[in-house]
Design an enzyme around this catalytic site. Structure first.
Site, PDB file in Angstrom:
ATOM      1  N   GLY A  12     -13.308  25.714 -15.729  1.00 15.37           N
ATOM      2  CA  GLY A  12     -14.647  25.333 -15.255  1.00 15.37           C
ATOM      3  C   GLY A  12     -14.695  25.353 -13.740  1.00 15.37           C
ATOM      4  N   GLU A 104      -5.772  21.634 -16.073  1.00 13.44           N
ATOM      5  CA  GLU A 104      -4.619  21.618 -16.991  1.00 13.44           C
ATOM      6  C   GLU A 104      -4.444  22.935 -17.748  1.00 13.44           C
ATOM      7  OE1 GLU A 104      -7.034  19.323 -20.540  1.00 13.44           O
ATOM      8  OE2 GLU A 104      -4.882  19.596 -20.605  1.00 13.44           O
ATOM      9  N   ASP A 128     -13.293  16.335 -13.423  1.00 16.79           N
ATOM     10  CA  ASP A 128     -12.949  15.186 -14.271  1.00 16.79           C
ATOM     11  C   ASP A 128     -11.890  14.274 -13.645  1.00 16.79           C
ATOM     12  OD1 ASP A 128     -14.689  16.318 -16.026  1.00 16.79           O
ATOM     13  OD2 ASP A 128     -13.241  16.710 -17.618  1.00 16.79           O
ATOM     14  N   MET A 170     -20.262  13.822 -17.257  1.00 17.96           N
ATOM     15  CA  MET A 170     -19.125  14.610 -17.749  1.00 17.96           C
ATOM     16  C   MET A 170     -17.866  13.748 -17.772  1.00 17.96           C
ATOM     17  SD  MET A 170     -19.496  18.550 -16.574  1.00 17.96           S
ATOM     18  CE  MET A 170     -20.506  19.672 -17.531  1.00 17.96           C
ATOM     19  N   ARG A 172     -14.325  14.723 -20.190  1.00 17.15           N
ATOM     20  CA  ARG A 172     -13.921  15.116 -21.540  1.00 17.15           C
ATOM     21  C   ARG A 172     -12.952  14.109 -22.164  1.00 17.15           C
ATOM     22  NH1 ARG A 172     -13.618  19.748 -24.597  1.00 17.15           N
ATOM     23  NH2 ARG A 172     -14.897  20.937 -23.160  1.00 17.15           N
ATOM     24  N   GLU A 223     -19.218  11.880 -21.610  1.00  8.58           N
ATOM     25  CA  GLU A 223     -19.479  12.754 -22.777  1.00  8.58           C
ATOM     26  C   GLU A 223     -18.382  12.680 -23.846  1.00  8.58           C
ATOM     27  OE1 GLU A 223     -19.352  16.865 -21.529  1.00  8.58           O
ATOM     28  OE2 GLU A 223     -17.422  16.572 -20.546  1.00  8.58           O
ATOM     29  N   ARG A 276     -21.566  19.809 -11.582  1.00  7.39           N
ATOM     30  CA  ARG A 276     -20.561  20.804 -11.179  1.00  7.39           C
ATOM     31  C   ARG A 276     -21.089  21.812 -10.181  1.00  7.39           C
ATOM     32  NH1 ARG A 276     -17.652  22.638 -16.469  1.00  7.39           N
ATOM     33  NH2 ARG A 276     -18.346  24.684 -15.823  1.00  7.39           N
TER      34      ARG A 276
HETATM   35  O1  F6P Z   1     -13.339  19.992 -17.462  1.00  8.53           O
HETATM   36  C1  F6P Z   1     -14.459  19.957 -16.682  1.00  8.53           C
HETATM   37  C2  F6P Z   1     -15.703  19.916 -17.544  1.00  8.53           C
HETATM   38  O2  F6P Z   1     -16.762  19.845 -16.638  1.00  8.53           O
HETATM   39  C3  F6P Z   1     -15.757  18.811 -18.593  1.00  8.53           C
HETATM   40  O3  F6P Z   1     -16.134  17.578 -18.080  1.00  8.53           O
HETATM   41  C4  F6P Z   1     -16.727  19.382 -19.593  1.00  8.53           C
HETATM   42  O4  F6P Z   1     -16.491  18.892 -20.890  1.00  8.53           O
HETATM   43  C5  F6P Z   1     -16.441  20.832 -19.545  1.00  8.53           C
HETATM   44  O5  F6P Z   1     -15.863  21.107 -18.278  1.00  8.53           O
HETATM   45  C6  F6P Z   1     -17.661  21.679 -19.786  1.00  8.53           C
HETATM   46  O6  F6P Z   1     -17.311  22.998 -19.658  1.00  8.53           O
HETATM   47  P1  F6P Z   1     -18.202  24.297 -19.875  1.00  8.53           P
HETATM   48  O7  F6P Z   1     -18.248  24.965 -18.543  1.00  8.53           O
HETATM   49  O8  F6P Z   1     -17.460  25.116 -20.856  1.00  8.53           O
HETATM   50  O9  F6P Z   1     -19.545  23.873 -20.358  1.00  8.53           O
END
Ligand code: F6P
Length: 343
Positions: A12, A104, A128, A170, A172, A223, A276
Protein backbone atom coordinates in the site's frame (compact mmCIF):
# COMPACT_ATOMS: atom_id res chain seq x y z
CA UNK A 1 31.18 2.00 -14.90
CA UNK A 2 29.23 3.58 -12.01
CA UNK A 3 27.83 1.24 -9.40
CA UNK A 4 24.07 1.01 -9.60
CA UNK A 5 21.40 0.89 -6.88
CA UNK A 6 17.86 -0.22 -7.67
CA UNK A 7 14.95 1.16 -5.68
CA UNK A 8 11.32 0.03 -5.44
CA UNK A 9 8.18 0.77 -3.43
CA UNK A 10 5.82 -2.13 -2.66
CA UNK A 11 2.50 -2.73 -0.91
CA UNK A 12 0.00 0.00 0.00
CA UNK A 13 1.27 3.49 -0.76
CA UNK A 14 1.69 6.06 1.97
CA UNK A 15 2.74 9.69 2.34
CA UNK A 16 6.53 9.90 2.68
CA UNK A 17 7.56 7.45 -0.05
CA UNK A 18 8.66 10.21 -2.41
CA UNK A 19 10.88 11.89 0.21
CA UNK A 20 12.67 8.52 0.62
CA UNK A 21 13.11 8.11 -3.15
CA UNK A 22 14.42 11.67 -3.43
CA UNK A 23 16.86 11.13 -0.55
CA UNK A 24 18.17 7.85 -2.01
CA UNK A 25 18.73 9.50 -5.40
CA UNK A 26 20.39 12.64 -3.99
CA UNK A 27 22.65 10.81 -1.53
CA UNK A 28 23.29 7.95 -3.97
CA UNK A 29 24.46 10.31 -6.73
CA UNK A 30 26.70 12.15 -4.24
CA UNK A 31 28.26 8.81 -3.32
CA UNK A 32 28.90 7.92 -6.97
CA UNK A 33 25.98 5.61 -7.76
CA UNK A 34 23.53 5.49 -10.62
CA UNK A 35 19.98 4.95 -9.37
CA UNK A 36 17.52 2.73 -11.20
CA UNK A 37 13.84 3.06 -10.32
CA UNK A 38 11.91 -0.22 -10.45
CA UNK A 39 8.23 0.38 -11.21
CA UNK A 40 5.30 -1.00 -9.20
CA UNK A 41 7.12 -2.96 -6.50
CA UNK A 42 8.26 -6.54 -7.13
CA UNK A 43 6.15 -6.57 -10.31
CA UNK A 44 8.65 -4.20 -11.96
CA UNK A 45 11.58 -6.44 -11.06
CA UNK A 46 9.79 -9.49 -12.49
CA UNK A 47 8.88 -7.62 -15.71
CA UNK A 48 12.05 -5.52 -15.89
CA UNK A 49 9.99 -2.32 -15.88
CA UNK A 50 12.66 0.19 -14.89
CA UNK A 51 13.54 3.88 -15.28
CA UNK A 52 16.77 5.71 -14.54
CA UNK A 53 16.39 8.23 -11.73
CA UNK A 54 18.55 11.35 -11.88
CA UNK A 55 18.37 14.66 -10.01
CA UNK A 56 15.80 15.96 -12.49
CA UNK A 57 13.52 12.95 -12.00
CA UNK A 58 13.18 13.62 -8.26
CA UNK A 59 12.96 17.39 -8.46
CA UNK A 60 9.78 18.69 -6.80
CA UNK A 61 8.59 15.33 -5.42
CA UNK A 62 9.26 16.01 -1.71
CA UNK A 63 5.71 17.25 -0.90
CA UNK A 64 3.95 14.82 -3.24
CA UNK A 65 1.90 11.96 -1.79
CA UNK A 66 1.98 8.44 -3.20
CA UNK A 67 5.04 7.15 -5.01
CA UNK A 68 6.45 8.29 -8.36
CA UNK A 69 7.52 4.67 -8.92
CA UNK A 70 4.03 3.22 -8.55
CA UNK A 71 3.32 0.24 -6.32
CA UNK A 72 1.59 -3.14 -6.29
CA UNK A 73 0.99 -6.02 -3.95
CA UNK A 74 2.99 -8.50 -6.04
CA UNK A 75 4.51 -11.57 -4.41
CA UNK A 76 7.12 -13.26 -6.67
CA UNK A 77 6.92 -16.37 -4.50
CA UNK A 78 3.28 -16.81 -5.48
CA UNK A 79 3.83 -17.70 -9.14
CA UNK A 80 6.19 -20.32 -10.56
CA UNK A 81 9.10 -18.71 -12.40
CA UNK A 82 8.70 -15.18 -11.00
CA UNK A 83 11.54 -15.46 -8.50
CA UNK A 84 13.92 -16.50 -11.28
CA UNK A 85 12.77 -13.58 -13.44
CA UNK A 86 13.32 -11.15 -10.55
CA UNK A 87 16.83 -12.49 -9.89
CA UNK A 88 17.71 -12.49 -13.61
CA UNK A 89 16.60 -8.87 -13.99
CA UNK A 90 18.54 -7.84 -10.88
CA UNK A 91 21.65 -9.30 -12.53
CA UNK A 92 20.83 -8.02 -16.02
CA UNK A 93 20.66 -4.45 -14.67
CA UNK A 94 24.01 -5.00 -12.93
CA UNK A 95 22.66 -3.81 -9.59
CA UNK A 96 25.14 -3.57 -6.73
CA UNK A 97 22.22 -3.37 -4.34
CA UNK A 98 18.48 -2.93 -4.12
CA UNK A 99 16.64 -0.66 -1.67
CA UNK A 100 13.17 -2.07 -0.99
CA UNK A 101 10.69 0.29 0.64
CA UNK A 102 7.71 -1.52 2.11
CA UNK A 103 5.84 -3.05 5.00
CA UNK A 104 5.81 -6.60 6.34
CA UNK A 105 4.85 -8.15 2.96
CA UNK A 106 7.40 -6.32 0.76
CA UNK A 107 10.13 -6.80 3.35
CA UNK A 108 9.08 -10.44 3.81
CA UNK A 109 9.79 -10.97 0.09
CA UNK A 110 13.08 -9.06 0.50
CA UNK A 111 14.10 -11.42 3.30
CA UNK A 112 13.57 -14.44 1.03
CA UNK A 113 15.34 -12.86 -1.95
CA UNK A 114 18.33 -12.08 0.30
CA UNK A 115 18.50 -15.80 1.11
CA UNK A 116 18.38 -16.36 -2.67
CA UNK A 117 21.49 -14.19 -3.06
CA UNK A 118 20.30 -10.61 -3.72
CA UNK A 119 21.83 -7.66 -1.88
CA UNK A 120 18.90 -5.81 -0.37
CA UNK A 121 18.51 -3.03 2.19
CA UNK A 122 15.04 -2.34 3.63
CA UNK A 123 13.17 0.85 4.43
CA UNK A 124 10.05 0.38 6.60
CA UNK A 125 6.76 1.92 5.49
CA UNK A 126 3.14 1.66 6.55
CA UNK A 127 0.49 4.06 7.76
CA UNK A 128 -0.52 1.34 10.24
CA UNK A 129 2.77 1.74 12.20
CA UNK A 130 2.65 -1.97 13.01
CA UNK A 131 6.15 -2.97 11.91
CA UNK A 132 8.43 -4.25 14.67
CA UNK A 133 11.91 -2.89 15.17
CA UNK A 134 11.12 0.75 14.48
CA UNK A 135 9.40 3.22 16.79
CA UNK A 136 7.59 4.85 13.87
CA UNK A 137 7.10 4.29 10.16
CA UNK A 138 6.60 7.32 7.90
CA UNK A 139 3.05 7.73 6.67
CA UNK A 140 1.66 7.12 10.13
CA UNK A 141 2.00 10.72 11.31
CA UNK A 142 0.25 12.05 8.21
CA UNK A 143 -2.57 9.52 8.56
CA UNK A 144 -3.04 10.43 12.22
CA UNK A 145 -3.19 14.13 11.36
CA UNK A 146 -5.78 13.54 8.63
CA UNK A 147 -7.89 11.32 10.92
CA UNK A 148 -7.62 13.83 13.78
CA UNK A 149 -8.83 16.68 11.62
CA UNK A 150 -11.72 14.54 10.39
CA UNK A 151 -12.68 13.63 13.99
CA UNK A 152 -12.67 17.35 14.87
CA UNK A 153 -15.09 17.94 12.00
CA UNK A 154 -17.33 15.07 13.08
CA UNK A 155 -17.52 16.56 16.59
CA UNK A 156 -19.27 19.73 15.47
CA UNK A 157 -21.89 17.97 13.38
CA UNK A 158 -22.46 15.22 15.99
CA UNK A 159 -22.93 17.85 18.69
CA UNK A 160 -25.36 19.93 16.61
CA UNK A 161 -27.54 16.91 15.78
CA UNK A 162 -27.20 15.12 19.15
CA UNK A 163 -25.92 12.07 17.34
CA UNK A 164 -23.46 9.27 17.87
CA UNK A 165 -20.92 9.14 15.05
CA UNK A 166 -18.77 6.07 14.50
CA UNK A 167 -15.51 6.93 12.72
CA UNK A 168 -13.84 3.93 11.06
CA UNK A 169 -10.10 4.42 10.61
CA UNK A 170 -7.47 2.17 8.99
CA UNK A 171 -5.52 -0.36 11.00
CA UNK A 172 -5.59 -3.95 9.88
CA UNK A 173 -4.01 -5.76 12.82
CA UNK A 174 -3.05 -2.89 15.10
CA UNK A 175 -4.98 0.11 16.37
CA UNK A 176 -2.18 2.69 16.31
CA UNK A 177 -4.05 5.18 14.10
CA UNK A 178 -7.23 4.71 16.15
CA UNK A 179 -5.47 5.32 19.47
CA UNK A 180 -3.36 8.30 18.35
CA UNK A 181 -6.11 10.03 16.35
CA UNK A 182 -8.63 9.09 19.04
CA UNK A 183 -6.59 10.69 21.81
CA UNK A 184 -5.73 13.73 19.68
CA UNK A 185 -9.34 14.15 18.52
CA UNK A 186 -10.89 13.61 21.95
CA UNK A 187 -12.80 10.43 21.03
CA UNK A 188 -15.28 9.18 23.62
CA UNK A 189 -14.49 5.52 22.91
CA UNK A 190 -11.63 3.94 20.94
CA UNK A 191 -11.91 0.37 19.66
CA UNK A 192 -8.89 -1.52 18.36
CA UNK A 193 -8.08 -4.93 16.82
CA UNK A 194 -6.04 -5.88 19.89
CA UNK A 195 -9.13 -5.90 22.17
CA UNK A 196 -12.42 -7.59 21.16
CA UNK A 197 -15.37 -5.18 21.31
CA UNK A 198 -17.92 -5.59 24.10
CA UNK A 199 -20.94 -3.86 22.58
CA UNK A 200 -22.77 -3.68 25.94
CA UNK A 201 -19.82 -1.84 27.42
CA UNK A 202 -19.73 0.58 24.44
CA UNK A 203 -23.46 1.36 24.80
CA UNK A 204 -23.07 1.72 28.56
CA UNK A 205 -20.37 4.38 28.10
CA UNK A 206 -22.50 6.29 25.59
CA UNK A 207 -25.59 6.20 27.86
CA UNK A 208 -23.53 7.41 30.79
CA UNK A 209 -22.34 10.37 28.69
CA UNK A 210 -25.94 11.18 27.85
CA UNK A 211 -26.91 11.07 31.50
CA UNK A 212 -24.36 13.80 32.23
CA UNK A 213 -25.79 15.97 29.49
CA UNK A 214 -23.50 15.03 26.61
CA UNK A 215 -26.03 14.12 23.94
CA UNK A 216 -23.43 13.24 21.30
CA UNK A 217 -20.48 10.84 21.20
CA UNK A 218 -17.63 10.03 18.85
CA UNK A 219 -16.65 6.36 18.63
CA UNK A 220 -13.38 5.66 16.82
CA UNK A 221 -12.97 2.10 15.54
CA UNK A 222 -10.07 0.54 13.66
CA UNK A 223 -11.16 -1.40 10.56
CA UNK A 224 -9.58 -4.59 11.93
CA UNK A 225 -11.45 -4.52 15.26
CA UNK A 226 -13.83 -7.39 15.91
CA UNK A 227 -16.86 -7.91 18.11
CA UNK A 228 -16.32 -10.25 21.08
CA UNK A 229 -18.69 -12.73 19.50
CA UNK A 230 -17.53 -12.20 15.90
CA UNK A 231 -14.60 -12.14 13.51
CA UNK A 232 -12.96 -9.38 11.45
CA UNK A 233 -15.46 -7.71 9.13
CA UNK A 234 -14.48 -8.02 5.48
CA UNK A 235 -15.78 -6.53 2.25
CA UNK A 236 -15.54 -9.81 0.34
CA UNK A 237 -13.76 -13.15 0.56
CA UNK A 238 -11.08 -12.44 -2.07
CA UNK A 239 -7.48 -12.38 -0.87
CA UNK A 240 -4.44 -10.61 -2.33
CA UNK A 241 -1.06 -12.19 -3.18
CA UNK A 242 -0.14 -12.12 0.50
CA UNK A 243 -3.39 -13.72 1.67
CA UNK A 244 -4.99 -10.51 3.03
CA UNK A 245 -8.72 -9.95 2.79
CA UNK A 246 -10.23 -6.49 2.20
CA UNK A 247 -11.40 -5.14 5.52
CA UNK A 248 -14.19 -2.68 6.11
CA UNK A 249 -17.66 -2.72 7.57
CA UNK A 250 -17.13 -2.88 11.33
CA UNK A 251 -18.17 0.80 11.60
CA UNK A 252 -21.50 0.08 9.91
CA UNK A 253 -22.21 -2.92 12.13
CA UNK A 254 -21.34 -0.96 15.28
CA UNK A 255 -23.44 1.98 14.22
CA UNK A 256 -26.52 -0.21 13.68
CA UNK A 257 -26.02 -1.98 17.00
CA UNK A 258 -25.51 1.24 18.94
CA UNK A 259 -28.65 2.82 17.50
CA UNK A 260 -30.67 -0.35 18.16
CA UNK A 261 -29.49 -0.74 21.74
CA UNK A 262 -29.44 2.91 22.88
CA UNK A 263 -32.16 4.45 20.73
CA UNK A 264 -29.82 7.37 19.89
CA UNK A 265 -29.52 8.38 16.26
CA UNK A 266 -26.19 7.08 14.94
CA UNK A 267 -24.15 7.64 11.77
CA UNK A 268 -20.95 6.11 10.44
CA UNK A 269 -18.10 7.71 8.50
CA UNK A 270 -15.37 5.58 6.93
CA UNK A 271 -12.15 7.57 6.49
CA UNK A 272 -10.63 4.95 4.15
CA UNK A 273 -7.92 5.83 1.67
CA UNK A 274 -8.10 9.56 2.43
CA UNK A 275 -5.76 8.63 5.29
CA UNK A 276 -3.21 7.35 2.78
CA UNK A 277 -3.40 10.07 0.17
CA UNK A 278 -2.00 13.54 -0.24
CA UNK A 279 0.98 15.46 0.97
CA UNK A 280 3.15 14.04 3.77
CA UNK A 281 3.42 15.88 7.10
CA UNK A 282 6.69 17.62 7.94
CA UNK A 283 7.50 14.78 10.37
CA UNK A 284 7.07 12.16 7.63
CA UNK A 285 9.14 14.18 5.15
CA UNK A 286 11.97 14.41 7.66
CA UNK A 287 11.74 10.74 8.68
CA UNK A 288 11.58 9.62 5.03
CA UNK A 289 14.59 11.79 4.18
CA UNK A 290 16.61 10.42 7.11
CA UNK A 291 15.65 6.82 6.22
CA UNK A 292 16.62 7.32 2.55
CA UNK A 293 20.01 8.82 3.34
CA UNK A 294 20.78 6.09 5.88
CA UNK A 295 19.67 3.35 3.46
CA UNK A 296 22.39 4.47 1.02
CA UNK A 297 24.79 4.43 3.99
CA UNK A 298 23.88 0.79 4.63
CA UNK A 299 24.61 -0.01 0.97
CA UNK A 300 28.03 1.70 1.32
CA UNK A 301 28.74 -0.37 4.42
CA UNK A 302 27.59 -3.60 2.74
CA UNK A 303 24.94 -4.12 5.44
CA UNK A 304 22.61 -6.15 3.25
CA UNK A 305 19.68 -7.86 4.93
CA UNK A 306 19.34 -4.86 7.23
CA UNK A 307 16.59 -2.28 7.49
CA UNK A 308 16.81 1.32 8.63
CA UNK A 309 14.79 2.06 11.73
CA UNK A 310 13.96 4.85 14.15
CA UNK A 311 14.87 4.17 17.77
CA UNK A 312 14.19 7.16 20.00
CA UNK A 313 15.59 9.97 17.90
CA UNK A 314 18.33 7.90 16.29
CA UNK A 315 18.27 6.23 12.88
CA UNK A 316 19.74 2.77 13.39
CA UNK A 317 19.71 -0.48 11.45
CA UNK A 318 18.24 -3.85 12.38
CA UNK A 319 18.06 -7.20 10.55
CA UNK A 320 15.00 -7.32 8.24
CA UNK A 321 14.39 -10.77 9.74
CA UNK A 322 13.71 -9.15 13.11
CA UNK A 323 11.34 -6.55 11.66
CA UNK A 324 9.04 -9.04 9.94
CA UNK A 325 9.01 -11.61 12.75
CA UNK A 326 5.97 -10.22 14.52
CA UNK A 327 3.65 -7.24 14.31
CA UNK A 328 3.97 -4.31 16.67
CA UNK A 329 0.62 -3.97 18.37
CA UNK A 330 -0.66 -1.03 20.42
CA UNK A 331 1.15 -0.26 23.63
CA UNK A 332 -1.43 -0.99 26.33
CA UNK A 333 0.02 1.75 28.55
CA UNK A 334 -1.03 4.23 25.86
CA UNK A 335 -4.47 2.64 25.60
CA UNK A 336 -4.90 3.00 29.38
CA UNK A 337 -4.28 6.73 28.97
CA UNK A 338 -6.88 6.89 26.18
CA UNK A 339 -9.39 5.07 28.44
CA UNK A 340 -9.25 7.81 31.06
CA UNK A 341 -11.17 9.98 28.58
CA UNK A 342 -13.83 7.42 27.61
CA UNK A 343 -17.38 8.48 28.34
O1 F6P B 1 -1.57 -1.73 5.45
C1 F6P B 1 -1.98 -0.45 5.18
C2 F6P B 1 -3.46 -0.43 4.86
O2 F6P B 1 -3.75 0.92 4.65
C3 F6P B 1 -4.38 -1.07 5.88
O3 F6P B 1 -4.66 -0.26 6.97
C4 F6P B 1 -5.59 -1.41 5.04
O4 F6P B 1 -6.29 -2.52 5.55
C5 F6P B 1 -4.99 -1.75 3.73
O5 F6P B 1 -3.73 -1.10 3.65
C6 F6P B 1 -5.87 -1.37 2.57
O6 F6P B 1 -5.21 -1.67 1.40
P1 F6P B 1 -5.72 -1.53 -0.10
O7 F6P B 1 -4.81 -0.53 -0.72
O8 F6P B 1 -5.54 -2.86 -0.70
O9 F6P B 1 -7.14 -1.08 -0.08
Amino acid sequence: MAKRIGILTGGGDCPGLNPVIRAVVRKGILDGYEILGIKNGWKGLIENDVIPLDMQAVSGILPKGGTILGTSRTNPYKKEGDVKKAIDNYNKNALSALIAIGGEDTLGVARKLIKDGLKIVGVPKTIDNDLSGTDYTFGFDTAVNIATEAIDRLHTTAESHHRIIVAEVMGRHAGWIAVHAGIAGGADIILIPELPIDINEVCGIIKKRHSRGKTFSIVVVAEGAKLKEGDMVTQDRKTDAFGHVRLGGIGEILSEEIEKRTGYETRVTVFGHIQRGGTPSAFDRVLGTRFGVRAVGLVNEGKFGFMVSLKGNEIVSIPIEEAVKELKTVDMKLYEIAKIFFG
